[in-house]
Each structure stands twice: as C-alpha cells, then as structure tokens.
Design an enzyme around this catalytic site. Sequence first.
Site, PDB file in Angstrom:
ATOM      1  N   PHE A 113      -1.474  -0.710  -2.078  1.00 33.04           N
ATOM      2  CA  PHE A 113      -1.709  -0.061  -3.372  1.00 33.04           C
ATOM      3  C   PHE A 113      -2.984   0.777  -3.436  1.00 33.04           C
ATOM      4  CE2 PHE A 113       0.041  -4.450  -4.197  1.00 33.04           C
ATOM      5  CZ  PHE A 113       1.357  -4.061  -4.010  1.00 33.04           C
ATOM      6  N   CYS A 114      -3.334   1.423  -2.345  1.00 30.47           N
ATOM      7  CA  CYS A 114      -4.550   2.260  -2.308  1.00 30.47           C
ATOM      8  C   CYS A 114      -5.768   1.480  -2.797  1.00 30.47           C
ATOM      9  CB  CYS A 114      -4.381   3.547  -3.128  1.00 30.47           C
ATOM     10  SG  CYS A 114      -3.132   4.630  -2.463  1.00 30.47           S
TER      11      CYS A 114
END
Length: 472
Positions: free
Chosen positions: A394-395
């Site tokens: 998720f970055c």
Amino acid sequence: MSVRPDAAPAVTVPAPAVATSAAVTDADPCCAAPLPVLGRDVTVPLVTGGEVTYAALDYAASAPALQRVWDDVAAYAPYYGSVHRGAGYLSQLSTDLFENSRGTVHEFLDCRDDDQVVFTRSTTDSLNLLAAALPADCQVFVFETEHHASLLPWRDARVTYLNAPRTHGEAVRTLETALADRDPYGPALVCVTGASNVTGELWPVRELAAAAHAHGARIVLDAAQLAPHHPLSVRELDVDWVAFSGHKLYAPFGSGVLAGRADWLQDAEPYLAGGGASRKVARRTDGGVDVEWHSTAARHEAGSPNVIGVYSIASACKALTEAGFGTLVAREQHLITKVRDGLAEVPEVKVLSLFGDDSPRVGVISFVVEGWNSSHFAAALSAEYGIGVRDGLFCAHPLVRTLLGSDPQDVGECGAPEAEPGERLLNAIRVSFGAGTPDEHVERFVRAVKELVRDGAKWNYRTEDGRCVPAV
Ligand SMILES: Cc1ncc(COP(=O)(O)O)c(C=O)c1O
C-alpha cells in the site's frame, strides 16, 4: 490575494436536467449508501459462472465518482472554456467557476482567511510542491509510518525519520523529543497523516500540531484518507497546510489541493515555470528575460488549469457537506463495526493495527490470513465474489513491514511481491469503503472471507507478473 469563501459566481452553470444526485431513499436507511456513486449497478463476471454487482471496496486507492459530481460536471461540460485567458463568455464563466471552486474548498477545509488554496494534481503533487517551497535549511520530521507520498518528497531536505509509535501519547512524545533536539533557530516542518491508508487509524493531529508549534516548527497534514471520511478544520486542528486528492474524495478528474499558509509559497520559486504563474515577462537589454511571478496561488499553477478537475472537487465538497459529516461518519462506523466484528469471528485473520482496537478509525482495514498469500486471497475475492480490494504494501512499506514484523528499513518499489498461490508472503489485504457503500457489499465481503478460509478457493490461480490471477 485571499479568496473569499462566500464569493458569489458572476455566472452560474444551470442545474443538471436529470436530478439523479438525490440521496437514495428507496431502501432501508441503515443499509443504503448515503450518497449514490457511479458504477453502483455495474455487474462483473465470476470465474465460477454468472455475474454479480461489483462490490468496490478499494475506496482508499480511488473512490468512485459521486453521482452528484458527475451530474455537475456533465451540466458544466457544454460551457467549458479556457480559464484566466480568453475574453469570451464561456471563458469568463469557466474562470468564475474555477475561482469560486477555490472558495468552496477554502470553506470546506475551514481555512484561515488569508490561507491560500493551490490546485495541484494530487496529494503527492501537493506535498512535492510544498517540499520544493521549503525555506533554505529547513529540517523535516516525518514518522516512518507515512504513505510514501508523505515520506519521500523531502529527500533533499534535512529529514529526521521518527520510529513508529504504538500510542497517540507516544507519537506526541516522540515528536517533542525530536523537535527539542533540533536547531531552534532554523525553519522546521512536521508532516503527518490524518488517517492511515493501511490501518484507517486516526492520528492525534491537533496534539502534534501543538507540539510542532511549541517548538517553532510548522506542520502539514496529509488528509488524503481523512478528508473523504471526516470533517476537517484547518483552524481547529491548527495545521499550517493540508493536502488531499480529488480521486479519493469522489471527484476522479485529476486534481488535488494544497491549502494553507501563503508565506513559504509566496517566497518560493514557482513549482512550474510558465504562463499563468507569471505576471510580467520582459526581455532585458543584455538579451535575458526578467520575470515577475504572481504571489497568489497562481504562482504554483502554471499552465492551463484543470477546471473540470477543480470544479469536481468543489462539487464533492458541497455534496459531502450537504449530506452532513455527522450522518456520514455514523454510517461508516456502522460498516466498520460489521467488517471488524465479522473478521474477529475468523481466528485465521489478523487485522493490522498500530494503536490498538479502541483507536478511532475510518473505513480502511488491512489484514492477513494465516496460510494464505494475500495476493491469492484478493484474487479469489475478485474472481469468485466480484469484490474489489487491494493487496500489497500500500505504498507504505515501512509501516506494513513494521506491522507484519519484518524488516522496516527495506523500502522497495510500490506493488505486491512475487507470490505463488498458497504461499504466504509479507504483504496484506486492504478493504476500504465510504459514502457510496451499501451494507450488502461489506456483508458479501465478510461472508466471502469466512467461506474462503473454511472451504478454500474454488478455482485454480497462477502467478502472472508477480500477481495471482485465475488460471483460465
Ligand atoms: C495517506 C495517503 N497519502 C497520500 C497518498 C497519495 O495520494 P495520490 O496518489 O492521490 O497522490 C495516498 C494514496 O493512497 C494516501 O493514502
């Protein structure tokens, strides 16, 4: 120039001919989505046969457009014209719409009178703009738990990365300790997220802002995940800047916002050099060029502005305000409870959390399933149940690795690691929802999780480009 939030448009766009933007009223209020979104009737094929209505449960990545936003944009589209250039009627109308959208966003964020609203492409763009506008020798303080958009833009500044706190109190103490050690005379900036894109947990923004200001630092709030779910007051939180993206706020037309103090922005070189940012340009006698840049928000908005993107954000701000955040928050908490209670009944599921079960949160929940590779699980939710979630890191690699207990120092590229079906890797599954989510979507999700854990996938999956996909 500060924009008056109540500035009345000189020209108004007619209301949409078809009033499709009203809230859904033909269903049980506890089960209906409070605001209709596009795509709510879209059906998708299942690998096991037949079709189902798509359950979009990836709002944290990009939320579907509000029907109201779409209607407003469609009503304006025939009147589309150039902004800040052009003498024609539609250019005047488009310029008014653009500038009044600035006022709407100013009001939505409850900004101070002299705050500037700068339109950008996204949260990432907004934070990079602020990073480019930092005064010389500015020190930056950022928790390692941030999304990469908040973690990475400061790499040329003097950055202190703060360890992940496990309570709100620890977050404030960690920041205070770091700020107490800093050069007290130089400029400093703290960057913090309002709501985590991994756990959905809220951060103690007001307390962190007070700590920052007590030590002479400024603070920017990454509100990418907060603004769509919660009322947000720049004055009350006492943050210096706030950044968010249109596409997470039900307005997916390519615009974002950086709002806040004008001084650092006015003193900085324009983010992009070009038309619109410059007030006066003249050839010098020595053959060079002299430029006088705007000191307003236009300084950082060079080029032809994305009026549709900006207008769509203003439309979303109005729709959320009119629906009432009291109603939206209560409704979202009802969905959160359903998901968390459902997942708690599955011993193989571990929900990721930094601050613990009682932490206030928005509708973003990440988890891992014992014995499952998250990419495989997410692929089965999609292919067998028509449910769209996200899997990966998720970055926010350092945060997810901290929560999963692996090496938090190893920050790689965005995306899911290579995986074979059945193999458990260090990535997670994220389910997220909001104002357009009906109860049926989260109920289907909980049922699907229980069935997959109990019975396994009904289909075979294979790895393609590092992702699990149905073997068809
Ligand atoms: C907390 C947070 N900050 C920043 C961003 C970056 O937003 P964008 O991709 O719109 O620039 C995201 C996107 O997921 C996010 O969740």
